[in-house]
Design a protein around this motif. Sequence first.
Motif, PDB file in Angstrom:
ATOM      1  N   PHE A  92       0.790  -1.309   0.049  1.00 48.19           N
ATOM      2  CA  PHE A  92      -0.078  -0.106  -0.007  1.00 48.19           C
ATOM      3  C   PHE A  92       0.848   1.118   0.076  1.00 48.19           C
ATOM      4  CE2 PHE A  92      -3.602  -2.082   2.327  1.00 48.19           C
ATOM      5  CZ  PHE A  92      -4.123  -2.838   1.291  1.00 48.19           C
TER       6      PHE A  92
ATOM      7  N   GLY B  72      -0.333  -3.692  -4.195  1.00 48.23           N
ATOM      8  CA  GLY B  72      -0.333  -2.439  -3.667  1.00 48.23           C
ATOM      9  C   GLY B  72      -0.239  -1.298  -4.896  1.00 48.23           C
TER      10      GLY B  72
ATOM     11  N   SER C 263      -3.891  -0.534  -5.513  1.00 45.26           N
ATOM     12  CA  SER C 263      -4.902  -0.194  -4.202  1.00 45.26           C
ATOM     13  C   SER C 263      -4.415   1.193  -3.558  1.00 45.26           C
ATOM     14  CB  SER C 263      -4.733  -1.287  -3.135  1.00 45.26           C
ATOM     15  OG  SER C 263      -3.209  -1.093  -2.746  1.00 45.26           O
TER      16      SER C 263
ATOM     17  N   LEU D 239      -1.029   4.530  -2.789  1.00 48.61           N
ATOM     18  CA  LEU D 239      -0.068   4.602  -3.626  1.00 48.61           C
ATOM     19  C   LEU D 239      -0.286   3.773  -4.780  1.00 48.61           C
ATOM     20  CD1 LEU D 239       2.662   4.883  -0.966  1.00 48.61           C
ATOM     21  CD2 LEU D 239       1.523   6.815  -1.853  1.00 48.61           C
TER      22      LEU D 239
HETATM   23 NA    NA Z   1      -0.906   1.001  -3.063  1.00 46.69          NA
END
Ligand code: NA
Lengths: 333, 430, 192
Positions: B331, B371, B374, B377
Amino acid sequence: PAPSLESDGVYTLKVADSYPVGHPFAEAGAGVLMERARELSGGRLRFDYFPAEQMGHAADLPSLIRSGVVDLGSVAPAYVPAELPLSGVADLPGLVEDSCTGSVAVARLMSEGGVLWQEDFQPKNLRPLVVGMIPDYEVLTGSRPVHTPQDLRGLQLRSSGGTIDRAVEGFGAAPVGMPATEMYEAISRGTVDGTVLGPVSAAPYHLEEVTRYATLGARLGSFTMTYSINEAAWEVLPEDLRDALRRAGQEATRSLCAALQEGNAEGRQTLRDAGVRIQRIDEAQREAWNRATAPIHEQWTANMADIGRPGAAALRDLKDELRRVERENHDDD
Amino acid sequence: MSVLVVLVVMLLLLLIRVPVGFAIAIAGTFGLYLDGGLSVVVGVLQSAPAAAVSSYSLSPIPLFILMAQFVVASGVMDDLFRATQVWVGRIRGGAGIAATGAGAMFAAVSGSSTAAAATLAHTSTTKMIDAGYSTRISTGLVAVVGTLAAMVPPSIILVFYAILAEQSVGKVLVAGFLPGALVTLALIATLMVLIKVNPSAAPPGQRHAWRDKLRSLTSAGPVLALFALVTGTVYFGVATPTEAAALGAVGGFALLVARKRATWAASKHAITETISSSVMILMIILGAHILGYFITSTRVTPTVVDWVASLDVAPIVIIVFLALCYVLLGFFLDQIAILALTVPVVLPLVTELGYDPIWFGVLIVLLAEIGLVSPPLGLNVFVVARTAGRPAAEVFWGALPFVLAVVAVAALFIAFPEIVLWIPDTMTAE
Amino acid sequence: MTTTDAPRRTRPETATARAGSRVLRAASAVERAAFAVAAGALVTMTLLMVVEIAMRYFIASPIGWNFGFIQDYLLPGYFFLALAYTVRTGAHVTIDVVYQRCPAPVRAAMTVIARVLMLGLSALLLWAGLLTTHDAWSSRDIPPPGGAELSIPTWTWHVLVPVGAALLTVRLVCDLAARRDVRRDDEKGDDA
Ligand code: NA
Ligand code: NA
């Protein structure tokens, strides 16, 4: 600046090497060195040990020791031929058959006054304490058997660099550089025809699974390594601790050579058990291999002369020292 | 303790917008200073930069990027999308399947997830929207399809993992093939379910003549040939992964020439882009190398490993916990940085628990890639959002069902590690 | 959000600024030249590997020195020579979540602090690189001829680190100086 190693009369040295835990170099070399030094110094020498390339790759360790990031560590001339060129003499083919004879002889050339000390180690502020040597490099091949030196012609062999490359080339094969971890696949897929190494190193890479032929007694060269201390750290140590370290180093050299002899024997057995065809080189064939070796020695000496190093003197000294050690061993029997 | 201080410093550096590679390097330098003073800092900096960068095993990274750049410049992606569409066109949601299929094929010649998302956004998203797809599905799907590039060989991040974990680069690369195929199928299945639930999200498909179908194959040919050239040579051992990458780059250029796009400007652009991305990656690797000295000298790794190993819980619990950590890290952090920072600490633990390092690499790459799609970032999402001119929030929502599909596949790998290891294991057999 | 670092372009307004801008232009020109060499290294690496495969397969005679040459010269060459350029063009990933929520003066302060810290690292790299190069130079380290490595003194590759660090140091100093002297317009991608 002098490193601050001391605290309450106890000196702690940072030790690093490039060998996995359990490897003879680490166990019988560094392990024995540290244990004996601790005992001999009555606990006034302690060690903070980082094995298995935790502190840097084999080729970077000499400079990490020199710059004081670690105080003591593994230094193998084959990994840094530009920094310790003359010490490559110990890895030349056809010279050493027995690890104990070889490592004791080389240790003398690397200690104060010896040619390798003066030419290679002293200018780099390194002081060898332990010398280890894997003698008896053999050819392991996938599909093409090697019986005579002529069989090596045209083969492509993974080689670890340094003097061994030169030997491979001298026998008419082509040395191929690649990371050791790629060796298994490269042989199994025929990307290279095989490799040259000491039998002790075959098992850790599971080479017995991918090779079908191995020589026995080809004596293609050796791999020599040391555990060396940074000269600045050495100078910080009081005389009695230096003495303890020196003696511990000599004992470690002895224990290491015994372990390597055993490791080579076990390595051969592993190859045999896996069904690898072993081509034994007997006395009659020995002559042919020696003939093939002589020009490699000459070439090496000439190459050293090209970069202004006394190769001929180093080779002569090593041969003398090998004879002397053999005589001493003989007298002991 | 000092490890914690250094990690906090690194976080602060990242937040004031120090580039990731530099932030890691500066934090590492700071840690070394705390640990051993200026002499150790200078000592490490004397060998670390060259040691980090001059590793032969790293050379596939720029070469794989270069190959993908050439493929993109050749414009073959448009044709791939069209070709797949012709084949599955009759089905409702055909264009979505086409986008996934074309994405999977592009993944077979591209090593970088975000680069793939950017390319696919250009070629697929806008066409899906034009064809009447919901914007959510068109953008969300493509952002997730981009992550296939990190799984299907070649994959830059898997090459990097192999180096970190001291595993055979060839095996780790090839190990991504089956998982990549499974993720592709999972994405298509999710798409079909979404359309079943809400048929208005996708237009009905149209039938294409067999002649068109056969003709469309000609565009897929070169891409499949390039995949065979790279992954095939690695699998069959014709060349080392590094050499395969070089062959791929030359093959990519040949494609550019064959399609008459090999202008000076296009080549220069491809090379400039390649150097920019790979220098960024290498800077992260260099930073991690410096930080690595500090982490090693604090001995935090063996301490953590011993502590976790002493816990009285089943190995699977630890693996699931680690898996969650990787999703969380994804993330907030760059994927290369995640690997560089964690693998040296975590891998000894994983092997101690009896798990296979190659399996673990594939698993954490899959998880860390989440990540990228999502919040907050999600680089892939931003890239797709920018290209399609849609708000990022919409793309994040659109990606969610597909992310769940990826999580399901990851759970499958945890339950059945042999899925991942099956193909690389065939490489060892005589 | 994650973006890449945006490039800066200056607009000179005073005589000193004009002189400064000449320095900046010169620095950029040197960076571009170094970048071109880096591009050459990348292309050479690709071709060298392909030639190696061909030599091995068709005439069973591998090059041999390619492994060491790629490792010692081409990889570090392309990285260190391109580093300053990629910093200028903003190729390095940054994390912008906090930055984007900050008022302009705080952003400016963040940027200055970030550049100063990077400058510190770069200066240390330069110093350490010079030490290593000097060591290799003064002890005349050279791989003996006849081995797998080309027999070229090793300072010739050690020097790539300080050269790259010097370029980066100049770049960061220029960035900081330009920020102080001149008003900045909001940036557009720099071409190369
Ligand atoms: Na992310
Ligand atoms: Na890929």
